[in-house]
Design a protein around this motif. Structure first.
Motif, PDB file in Angstrom:
ATOM      1  N   UNK A 375       0.968  -1.024  -0.124  1.00  0.00           N
ATOM      2  CA  UNK A 375      -0.072  -0.029  -0.036  1.00  0.00           C
ATOM      3  C   UNK A 375       0.855   1.366   0.139  1.00  0.00           C
ATOM      4  N   UNK A 376       0.553   2.286  -0.416  1.00  0.00           N
ATOM      5  CA  UNK A 376       1.082   3.786  -0.600  1.00  0.00           C
ATOM      6  C   UNK A 376       0.187   4.734  -0.907  1.00  0.00           C
ATOM      7  N   UNK A 377       0.863   5.906  -0.573  1.00  0.00           N
ATOM      8  CA  UNK A 377       0.003   7.068  -0.799  1.00  0.00           C
ATOM      9  C   UNK A 377       0.547   7.739  -2.113  1.00  0.00           C
ATOM     10  N   UNK A 378      -0.292   8.638  -2.484  1.00  0.00           N
ATOM     11  CA  UNK A 378       0.235   9.404  -3.769  1.00  0.00           C
ATOM     12  C   UNK A 378       1.155  10.372  -2.999  1.00  0.00           C
ATOM     13  N   UNK A 379       1.897  10.872  -4.073  1.00  0.00           N
ATOM     14  CA  UNK A 379       3.184  11.801  -3.492  1.00  0.00           C
ATOM     15  C   UNK A 379       2.527  13.193  -3.301  1.00  0.00           C
ATOM     16  N   UNK A 380       2.696  13.780  -2.067  1.00  0.00           N
ATOM     17  CA  UNK A 380       2.186  15.139  -1.733  1.00  0.00           C
ATOM     18  C   UNK A 380       3.294  16.126  -1.985  1.00  0.00           C
ATOM     19  N   UNK A 381       2.664  17.439  -2.115  1.00  0.00           N
ATOM     20  CA  UNK A 381       3.672  18.583  -2.237  1.00  0.00           C
ATOM     21  C   UNK A 381       3.642  19.190  -0.890  1.00  0.00           C
ATOM     22  N   UNK A 382       3.529  20.667  -0.832  1.00  0.00           N
ATOM     23  CA  UNK A 382       3.598  21.288   0.442  1.00  0.00           C
ATOM     24  C   UNK A 382       2.339  21.200   1.255  1.00  0.00           C
ATOM     25  N   UNK A 383       2.648  20.763   2.508  1.00  0.00           N
ATOM     26  CA  UNK A 383       1.531  20.678   3.527  1.00  0.00           C
ATOM     27  C   UNK A 383       1.452  22.011   4.515  1.00  0.00           C
ATOM     28  N   UNK A 384       0.425  22.296   4.308  1.00  0.00           N
ATOM     29  CA  UNK A 384       0.011  23.513   4.963  1.00  0.00           C
ATOM     30  C   UNK A 384      -0.462  22.903   6.578  1.00  0.00           C
ATOM     31  N   UNK A 385      -0.258  24.232   7.390  1.00  0.00           N
ATOM     32  CA  UNK A 385      -0.499  23.594   8.773  1.00  0.00           C
ATOM     33  C   UNK A 385      -1.845  23.071   9.030  1.00  0.00           C
ATOM     34  N   UNK A 386      -2.085  21.980   9.689  1.00  0.00           N
ATOM     35  CA  UNK A 386      -3.258  21.366  10.024  1.00  0.00           C
ATOM     36  C   UNK A 386      -3.988  20.740   8.985  1.00  0.00           C
ATOM     37  N   UNK A 387      -3.353  20.568   7.690  1.00  0.00           N
ATOM     38  CA  UNK A 387      -4.102  19.827   6.493  1.00  0.00           C
ATOM     39  C   UNK A 387      -3.551  18.356   6.489  1.00  0.00           C
ATOM     40  N   UNK A 388      -4.531  17.544   6.445  1.00  0.00           N
ATOM     41  CA  UNK A 388      -4.203  16.138   6.265  1.00  0.00           C
ATOM     42  C   UNK A 388      -4.184  15.668   4.658  1.00  0.00           C
ATOM     43  N   UNK A 389      -3.381  14.694   4.417  1.00  0.00           N
ATOM     44  CA  UNK A 389      -3.421  14.124   3.131  1.00  0.00           C
ATOM     45  C   UNK A 389      -4.125  12.996   3.115  1.00  0.00           C
ATOM     46  N   UNK A 390      -5.249  12.810   2.473  1.00  0.00           N
ATOM     47  CA  UNK A 390      -6.310  11.791   2.765  1.00  0.00           C
ATOM     48  C   UNK A 390      -6.945  11.267   1.546  1.00  0.00           C
ATOM     49  N   UNK A 391      -7.264   9.914   1.716  1.00  0.00           N
ATOM     50  CA  UNK A 391      -7.980   9.092   0.464  1.00  0.00           C
ATOM     51  C   UNK A 391      -9.490   9.217   0.785  1.00  0.00           C
ATOM     52  N   UNK A 392      -9.935   9.344  -0.364  1.00  0.00           N
ATOM     53  CA  UNK A 392     -11.430   9.227  -0.560  1.00  0.00           C
ATOM     54  C   UNK A 392     -11.898   8.862  -2.020  1.00  0.00           C
ATOM     55  N   UNK A 393     -12.599   8.040  -2.253  1.00  0.00           N
ATOM     56  CA  UNK A 393     -12.982   7.446  -3.386  1.00  0.00           C
ATOM     57  C   UNK A 393     -12.035   7.305  -4.554  1.00  0.00           C
ATOM     58  N   UNK A 394     -10.844   6.542  -3.934  1.00  0.00           N
ATOM     59  CA  UNK A 394      -9.860   6.284  -4.777  1.00  0.00           C
ATOM     60  C   UNK A 394      -8.810   7.451  -5.235  1.00  0.00           C
ATOM     61  N   UNK A 395      -9.167   8.489  -4.744  1.00  0.00           N
ATOM     62  CA  UNK A 395      -8.179   9.648  -4.767  1.00  0.00           C
ATOM     63  C   UNK A 395      -7.861  10.296  -3.764  1.00  0.00           C
ATOM     64  N   UNK A 396      -6.821  11.154  -3.638  1.00  0.00           N
ATOM     65  CA  UNK A 396      -6.008  11.787  -2.580  1.00  0.00           C
ATOM     66  C   UNK A 396      -6.316  13.319  -2.853  1.00  0.00           C
ATOM     67  N   UNK A 397      -6.666  13.775  -1.647  1.00  0.00           N
ATOM     68  CA  UNK A 397      -7.038  15.070  -1.257  1.00  0.00           C
ATOM     69  C   UNK A 397      -6.176  15.901  -0.065  1.00  0.00           C
ATOM     70  N   UNK A 398      -6.091  17.183  -0.147  1.00  0.00           N
ATOM     71  CA  UNK A 398      -5.868  17.906   1.130  1.00  0.00           C
ATOM     72  C   UNK A 398      -7.112  18.226   1.727  1.00  0.00           C
ATOM     73  N   UNK A 399      -7.144  17.887   3.183  1.00  0.00           N
ATOM     74  CA  UNK A 399      -8.465  18.387   3.810  1.00  0.00           C
ATOM     75  C   UNK A 399      -8.005  19.094   5.306  1.00  0.00           C
ATOM     76  N   UNK A 400      -9.058  19.909   5.500  1.00  0.00           N
ATOM     77  CA  UNK A 400      -8.683  21.025   6.562  1.00  0.00           C
ATOM     78  C   UNK A 400      -9.216  20.341   7.931  1.00  0.00           C
TER      79      UNK A 400
END
Length: 516
Positions: A375-400
């Motif tokens: 298992x692995x995540x998609x590669x992420x770019x810059x992470x803002x304070x308090x934002x999580x890199x999350x999986x939903x419906x097969x895609x990866x999103x930044x969520x607050x």
């Protein structure tokens, strides 16, 4: 006197069914050490199943650290057999970095955790077909001055960006005399690596010289104790291995270098095995990571990696490993007895794993006990304070809205609609000509109000501010609207004065007519 023809023996009476044909230990330049590959070749006229074979890498140090690579094709059902077609190559790459993929010019059959160095040994291992708890060394190559194992003599160490290639004759036959120094050569700048394809023929050695190499007898095998046998090959129905996830984990869409690291659990002499409780289960998924917690949370304690178990029974993580980092790899090995409960999300925090996630660019992998990525995540770019890199419906999103130990909620404010509304309102106000001053004045006031509202919305969406700051921004927007429509406002004021004077004169006339 012997005839010349009799003085030239054949290259090898019988090649092993699969041979190691090429090895690259890295590219030149900083950060390229993990860009390596291993190439195998099926020498027979039949396809060969290597599903229960392994590659062992033994470091060229006194500790002789051993790393195990299990065979598992990339981007395929984990139940499928790993087959090398007749007279076909099998390419393994130490990283799935995009730039290295372009260098290889093809998609590798498999990725593995990069381990190769300037001195080392690769052994291709297969269970003996007749003797239980016996492993055969199908092929072996050692290179460098401190290689701990090799066939008669070690091959030279390949410099960065070059590779160690097995000799090939004009007929396209690979050479195997069971002497690594005779069987391999280091590529040059003009004859570089050939990953996944037939090796280049070294012009420094003629075909006659290759034929003159006397093959030696090698009978490699390893006897193991009963409690340390090679894992039993999975049955035909696939129930003896992890299953691929059938469904996505539940989620809702509403709109580097601190701490100690834990090495992979492969340094011992015991062969890793899949926990018996996991056989036939669906592999866990990585569902959320928090690289940059918002204050007062800290990176040291509150970063987390979340896993999801979609099975109806607990999943045993004993011997599994979390891996983070793009250039420098850090690992956390789950202790024996670590269970991931059924249908549950579990966040593993940096306070316990000592893993440090990068805030600028990163990725996370989950490896099985054999070092294979499951298992692995998609590669992420810059992470803002308090934002999580999350999986939903097969895609990866930044969520607050980070949701450790719970289903993901994708919530991220968007400024697209507010910006569009602001631009449209301003353009419309400039192009529209009203038939009366009152309608123009009304539109002016509305445009100013819309501008203030849009400006406040834009700022609030991107970066919540103090109400006093928003009030100041709104005030400037109203002043801009008043300036833009100053002539209409002046005309309206003139009309108001004229109407007031006319009404005053009318009242006086009315009073005189009534005799007051």
């Amino acid at each position: 006197m012997r005839a010349v023809a009799e003085a030239v023996p054949p290259i090898v009476a019988a090649l092993p069914p699969v041979v190691i044909t090429e090895v690259q230990t890295g590219l030149a330049g900083s950060g390229n050490a993990s860009k390596e590959f291993i190439e195998l070749y099926n020498t027979t006229d039949q396809a060969i199943d290597i599903s229960d074979w392994h590659l062992w890498y033994i470091s060229g140090t006194a500790s002789q650290t051993k790393h195990t690579i299990a065979f598992h094709r990339t981007n395929t059902d984990s139940n499928m057999e790993t087959i090398i077609g007749a007279h076909q190559h099998y390419l393994l790459a130490g990283t799935n970095d995009a730039s290295y993929g372009a260098y290889l010019k093809q998609t590798p059959d498999q990725y593995y955790t990069a381990t190769l160095s300037d001195n080392g040994t690769l052994q291709l291992i297969a269970p003996d077909a007749e003797t239980q708890c016996t492993l055969d060394i199908v092929d072996q190559v050692g290179w460098g001055t401190t290689a701990m194992a090799f066939e008669q003599q070690a091959a030279p160490s390949p410099p960065a960006s070059q590779s160690l290639q097995r000799y090939i004759d004009t007929a396209g036959t690979y050479l195997d005399t069971n002497n690594n120094a005779n069987d391999f050569w280091v590529t040059t700048s003009s004859l570089g690596p050939t990953p996944g394809a037939a090796n280049a023929q070294n012009p420094q050695r003629s075909n006659a010289e290759l034929q003159a190499e006397e093959p030696t007898v090698l009978a490699p095998f390893i006897s193991l104790p009963e409690d340390n046998c090679m894992p039993t090959p999975p049955p035909d129905d696939g129930s003896g291995s992890l299953q691929p996830p059938a469904d996505q984990p539940p989620a809702t869409i509403e709109d580097t270098s601190t701490g100690t690291t834990t090495t992979l659990p492969n340094a011992g002499t015991a062969e890793p095995t899949l926990p018996a409780a996991d056989i036939g289960l669906v592999a866990p998924q990585i569902t959320e990571v928090l690289p940059n917690p918002a204050p007062p949370q800290t990176d040291t304690h509150d970063e987390f990696i979340e896993l999801y178990n979609s099975n109806t029974t607990a999943f045993d993580l004993s011997g599994f490993t979390l891996e983070v980092g793009l250039t420098t790899k850090h690992h956390y090995a789950f202790p024996a007895g670590t269970l991931l409960q059924p249908k549950s999300f579990v966040a593993y925090f940096s306070n316990d794993t000592k893993l440090s996630l990068s805030n600028t660019a990163g990725q996370v992998w989950l490896l099985d006990p054999f070092g294979t990525t499951i298992a692995q995540t998609m590669q992420y770019d810059t992470a803002k304070d308090g934002q999580a890199w999350a999986l939903a419906n097969g895609s990866w999103y930044w969520t607050s809205k980070p949701t450790p130990n719970a289903a993901n909620v994708i919530a991220a404010a968007s400024t697209a609609s507010a910006t569009t509304s602001k631009k449209t309102t301003t353009a419309s106000a400039k192009k529209t000509t009203a038939s009366t001053s009152s309608s123009k004045t009304t539109k002016a006031a509305k445009a100013a109000s819309d501008t203030a509202t849009s400006a406040a919305s834009d700022v609030a969406a991107d970066n919540p501010l103090h109400p006093a700051v928003l009030a100041i921004i709104g005030g400037f927007a109203l002043l801009y609207g008043a300036y833009e429509y100053r002539q209409d406002l002046a005309h309206k004021l003139y009309q108001l004065r004229a109407n007031r004077t006319a009404r005053r004169e009318a009242r006086r006339s009315l009073q005189g007519w009534r005799g007051d």
